[in-house]
Design an enzyme around this catalytic site. Structure first.
Site, short mmCIF file in Angstrom:
data_model
loop_
_atom_site.label_atom_id
_atom_site.label_comp_id
_atom_site.label_asym_id
_atom_site.label_seq_id
_atom_site.Cartn_x
_atom_site.Cartn_y
_atom_site.Cartn_z
N GLU A 34 37.08 36.09 46.72
CA GLU A 34 37.94 36.54 47.80
C GLU A 34 37.35 37.78 48.45
OE1 GLU A 34 41.59 38.32 46.32
OE2 GLU A 34 42.75 37.46 47.97
N HIS A 36 36.91 41.31 49.75
CA HIS A 36 37.51 42.59 49.35
C HIS A 36 36.99 43.70 50.24
CE1 HIS A 36 39.04 40.57 45.75
NE2 HIS A 36 39.75 41.65 45.50
N ASP A 45 37.74 40.28 41.74
CA ASP A 45 38.84 39.91 40.83
C ASP A 45 38.32 39.28 39.53
OD1 ASP A 45 40.55 40.83 42.79
OD2 ASP A 45 41.30 38.85 43.38
N HIS A 120 44.11 38.27 39.94
CA HIS A 120 44.26 37.85 41.34
C HIS A 120 45.73 37.51 41.58
CE1 HIS A 120 43.46 35.86 45.16
NE2 HIS A 120 43.84 34.70 44.69
N GLU A 122 47.70 36.04 43.56
CA GLU A 122 48.24 34.73 43.95
C GLU A 122 48.17 33.69 42.84
OE1 GLU A 122 46.30 36.73 45.61
OE2 GLU A 122 46.75 36.73 47.75
N HIS A 177 45.31 45.33 47.73
CA HIS A 177 44.11 44.50 47.88
C HIS A 177 42.97 45.30 48.53
CE1 HIS A 177 41.62 41.01 48.30
NE2 HIS A 177 41.42 41.34 49.56
N GLU A 182 41.68 48.72 42.88
CA GLU A 182 40.48 47.91 42.61
C GLU A 182 39.20 48.71 42.87
OE1 GLU A 182 41.75 43.33 43.35
OE2 GLU A 182 41.48 44.52 45.17
#
Ligand code: ZN
Ligand code: MN
Length: 267
Positions: A34, A36, A45, A120, A122, A177, A182
């Site tokens: 994904e 970032h 992630d 992650h 989702e 996010h 992170e």
């Protein structure tokens, strides 16, 4: 040689002898590919769920399985959206099937305690569904002692730590996010894989309290990050890793290790 906690780095004989001792806990990291933002890699992630699982495994003497590399579709309100190139996701039915299969596979090996360590946002409900289907099927096959825990690592960062890490105010884990959480962890754990020069210091995303499909791309900040990582630091990353590890270890202690102790006391 110090033995790795990562199963994929072990030979099969060493792995089997660990499992045969009984009471092994296997942690399965769940990540994503994904975007970032401009400053972090697509596998952020994956790296962070693996690092969290590795740290937890050292603390509670567990093993870490190879990670789920791809995740469920990035959503605009928690990951910028699945319309962005680079982000490469699986359908829900695929994630459910993988979570079910991995649970069944570890049961086949003789493991009875599994933890999905999610990194992650989702993924969560689809991992849950896969685990639920696996437990049902195992019970039909007469296996009643399989126990699976699911968690997302950021849920183990307590309010006091949140105030310490976000003196300027906390916008919520969904908007984290590519933000301070992170980025700080990546600075602490994988400084060589990120480029802090490329952090885009933009205001947090302003998103509606509903979803709309197809997405309206203009709702996602141009950076792809939902909040700024400008206040990230390796020191914050170290605090997050430590506190999350302590919190996750306490949960495992509660669900798995006390029973380990009760079982060995009664021998
Ligand atoms: Zn992420
Ligand atoms: Mn994500």
């Amino acid at each position: 040689m110090r033995r790795s906690v990562f199963i994929e780095e072990l030979d099969a004989f060493t792995y089997r002898s660990e499992i045969e001792k009984g009471d092994s806990i296997v942690l399965i990291p769940a990540g994503s590919i994904e975007q970032h933002g401009p400053h972090m890699p697509l596998n952020t992630d994956v790296l962070l769920s693996q690092a969290m699982a590795g740290s937890l495994a050292e603390t509670v003497k567990a093993l870490v399985a190879a990670p789920l590399v791809y995740g469920y579709k990035s959503q605009q309100r928690s990951g910028g959206g699945n319309h962005l190139a680079g982000t490469t996701s699986l359908d829900a039915s695929t994630i459910i099937a993988i979570a079910k299969t991995l649970t069944m596979e570890h049961a086949r090996h003789g493991v009875r305690k599994v933890v999905f360590v999610n990194g992650h946002y989702e993924n969560y409900q689809f991992l849950y569904e896969g685990v639920d289907l696996a437990i049902q099927e195992l019970q039909l096959r007469g296996i009643h002692d399989m126990k699976v825990m699911l968690l997302s690592y950021w849920d183990f960062i307590d309010d006091a730590t949140i105030s310490e890490l976000y003196p300027e105010g906390f916008t919520g884990w969904d908007l984290e996010h590519g933000g301070v959480l992170e980025t700080s962890l990546m600075m602490h754990l994988y400084a060589d894989k990120i480029d802090i020069e490329r952090i885009a210091d933009l205001p947090p995303a302003v998103l509606p309290n509903y979803d709309i499909l197809p997405v309206r791309p203009e709702l996602t900040p141009t950076s792809g990050c939902l909040s700024s990582a400008a206040n990230a630091s390796p020191e914050k990353g170290e605090i997050i890793l430590k506190r999350a590890t302590v919190g996750m270890a306490a949960a495992l202690e509660q669900e798995f290790l006390q029973q380990r102790k009760v079982a060995s006391d009664s021998v």
